[in-house]
Design an enzyme around this catalytic site. Structure first.
Site, PDB file in Angstrom:
ATOM      1  CG  HIS A  51      -2.209  -1.122   1.275  1.00  0.00           C
ATOM      2  ND1 HIS A  51      -2.877  -1.134   2.049  1.00  0.00           N
ATOM      3  CD2 HIS A  51      -2.281  -2.236   0.296  1.00  0.00           C
ATOM      4  CE1 HIS A  51      -3.918  -2.384   1.974  1.00  0.00           C
ATOM      5  NE2 HIS A  51      -3.222  -2.712   0.778  1.00  0.00           N
ATOM      6  CD  GLU A  53      -1.559   3.741   3.684  1.00  0.00           C
ATOM      7  OE1 GLU A  53      -1.466   3.321   2.631  1.00  0.00           O
ATOM      8  OE2 GLU A  53      -2.609   3.815   4.191  1.00  0.00           O
ATOM      9  CB  ALA A 156     -15.404  12.156 -30.087  1.00  0.00           C
ATOM     10  N   GLY A 284     -21.451   3.494 -30.821  1.00  0.00           N
ATOM     11  CA  GLY A 284     -22.593   4.610 -31.402  1.00  0.00           C
ATOM     12  C   GLY A 284     -23.660   4.825 -30.395  1.00  0.00           C
TER      13      GLY A 284
HETATM   14  C1  AOF Z   1      -4.745  -0.608  -1.565  1.00  0.00           C
HETATM   15  N1  AOF Z   1      -3.845   0.378  -1.615  1.00  0.00           N
HETATM   16  O1  AOF Z   1      -2.332   1.934  -0.642  1.00  0.00           O
HETATM   17  C2  AOF Z   1      -4.574   1.335   0.402  1.00  0.00           C
HETATM   18  C3  AOF Z   1      -5.165   0.695   0.422  1.00  0.00           C
HETATM   19  O2  AOF Z   1      -6.211  -6.529  -0.364  1.00  0.00           O
HETATM   20  P1  AOF Z   1      -5.329  -5.578   0.278  1.00  0.00           P
HETATM   21  O3  AOF Z   1      -4.443  -5.885   1.291  1.00  0.00           O
HETATM   22  O4  AOF Z   1      -4.453  -4.891  -0.898  1.00  0.00           O
HETATM   23  O5  AOF Z   1      -6.172  -4.522   0.657  1.00  0.00           O
HETATM   24  C4  AOF Z   1      -6.910  -3.755   0.023  1.00  0.00           C
HETATM   25  C5  AOF Z   1      -7.674  -2.883   0.792  1.00  0.00           C
HETATM   26  O6  AOF Z   1      -6.920  -1.957   1.577  1.00  0.00           O
HETATM   27  C6  AOF Z   1      -8.523  -1.709   0.108  1.00  0.00           C
HETATM   28  O7  AOF Z   1      -9.760  -2.081  -0.273  1.00  0.00           O
HETATM   29  C7  AOF Z   1      -8.800  -0.511   0.893  1.00  0.00           C
HETATM   30  O8  AOF Z   1      -9.709  -0.597   1.686  1.00  0.00           O
HETATM   31  C8  AOF Z   1      -7.089  -0.534   1.739  1.00  0.00           C
HETATM   32  N2  AOF Z   1      -6.270   0.440   1.552  1.00  0.00           N
HETATM   33  N3  AOF Z   1      -5.672  -0.445  -0.455  1.00  0.00           N
HETATM   34  O9  AOF Z   1      -4.826  -1.243  -2.365  1.00  0.00           O
HETATM   35  C9  AOF Z   1      -3.559   1.338  -0.754  1.00  0.00           C
HETATM   36  N4  AOF Z   1      -4.201   2.293   1.403  1.00  0.00           N
HETATM   37 ZN    ZN Z   2      -2.915  -0.344   4.029  1.00  0.00          ZN
END
Ligand code: AOF
Ligand code: ZN
Length: 352
Positions: A51, A53, A156, A284
């Site tokens: 993720h 963070e 478009a 279309g």
């Molecule tokens: C993400 N990317 O940067 C953050 C997420 O299946 P996982 O473990 O990857 O978890 C996905 C969930 O984690 C996602 O649905 C959301 O609720 C949380 N945050 N997910 O893919 C990120 N911060």
């Molecule tokens: Zn996370």
């Protein structure tokens, strides 16, 4: 510290994940030390990977971040998914303040990430550029809250709303610059949906990883159309038709009819059931018109040209209304210029 500026940067970073993170949200993150100096940036790069963070924090040593601030467009997660909870890592890294764009709508997280951080004594600032953050993750939000596919249309037209002359001539209505923006938009969606008429009239390659053709009578099997060269093609056809042997490599799905054409609700539900989260319709007026009632968003390029022909083809062809008050209504969210054309992005008003 300018939180809005940092959040804008998070959104920018998050967008680098377009095309690779679905079904997950787009997330970007920026980390500062206790004096407000930028330490690192990160984003969610690919489904199943770190993720945002975690991506940003793992570039640092925990001593660097003690008393620092972390800015992220989505609430940090609190669950063990593909990776351990981001909230735990943030606590472990001694971060003192977390600035969040929007709460996570994923029910597993929804508020639990914030609670975990608060319980650890971390200050939380919520709702920074919330509107922009929700806009960024509109697909994820619809998927999570409604358990449905996000459906967009791209069209478009000329100033008089025509997508082609009466004989189908349509190349090109918009400029090269507008057409290259279309490629950017396509990348935001899991699949492109088109109709057999568009395949036969324009023979587009689409160039997407997943292409869907609505082809009631399997007419597109009769020629060597470019769209079939793509990695994945799914064809929806009338369930009453016998599918004969064909060399064409595609997934064929039988569909019921509704009023003589393929039942689009069936198509959308089926696509969601097989794991697609969003689609962009490029077809279309007939398919656009029938899809309108299900549509979440429309990208409408307009070229400063007038065709001036009653028999020209319109972008939305679905009824003849004799009362102007019967118009479908929209809210224009954005107007961008792609010289000499414009792109209007609009949302249905009464669709909810
Ligand atoms: C993400 N990317 O940067 C953050 C997420 O299946 P996982 O473990 O990857 O978890 C996905 C969930 O984690 C996602 O649905 C959301 O609720 C949380 N945050 N997910 O893919 C990120 N911060
Ligand atoms: Zn996370």
């Amino acid at each position: 510290m300018d939180y809005e500026k940092s959040m804008k940067r998070c959104i920018e970073l998050a967008k680098m994940g377009y095309g690779n993170v679905s079904p997950n949200p787009l997330v970007g993150c920026v980390v500062y030390d206790s004096f407000g100096n930028l330490l690192s940036e990160g984003y969610h790069k690919k489904y199943g990977q770190n993720h945002a963070e975690r991506d940003a924090l793992l570039k640092l040593e925990p001593y660097q971040t003690i008393g620092g601030t972390l800015v992220v467009n989505l609430e940090p997660c609190s669950h063990y998914g593909k990776t351990p909870p981001c909230a735990d890592l943030i606590i472990q890294y001694g971060i003192k303040r977390v600035v969040i764009g929007m709460r996570d709508v994923n029910p597993i997280v929804a508020g639990n990430g914030i609670k975990k951080l608060k319980d650890a004594g971390i200050e939380i600032i919520e709702g920074v550029l919330e509107k922009e953050c929700r806009y960024l993750n509109e697909i994820f939000i619809k998927n999570m809250l409604k358990n449905q596919l996000f459906i967009a249309i791209k069209t478009a037209s000329t100033l008089d709303g025509k997508i082609a002359a009466y004989n189908g001539s349509s190349k090109w209505i918009t400029s090269e610059c507008a057409r290259s923006e279309v490629k950017v938009i396509r990348n935001m969606y899991d699949a492109i949906i088109t109709s057999s008429s568009t395949v036969i009239a324009d023979n587009p390659s689409m160039g997407h990883k997943c292409n869907i053709i609505i082809d009631r009578n399997l007419k597109t099997l009769q020629n060597d159309y470019k769209i079939y060269k793509n990695k994945r093609v799914i064809v929806f056809y009338d369930e009453q038709i016998e599918l004969s042997e064909s060399d064409i490599c595609a997934e064929f799905v039988k569909a019921p009819l509704n009023g003589g054409t393929i039942d689009l609700e069936f198509v959308f539900n089926k696509l969601y059931a097989i794991g697609l989260k969003s689609v962009l319709i490029e077809a279309g007026g007939h398919l656009n018109g029938s899809a309108l009632e299900f549509t979440d968003k429309i990208y409408h390029f307009i070229a400063p040209k007038i065709l001036g022909d009653n028999f020209g083809l319109s972008c939305f062809n679905f009824r003849r209304a004799d009362n102007i008050n019967l118009c479908n209504r929209f809210h224009i969210e954005n107007i961008k210029t792609f010289e000499p054309d414009i792109l209007l992005t609009y949302y249905p008003i009464d669709n909810d």
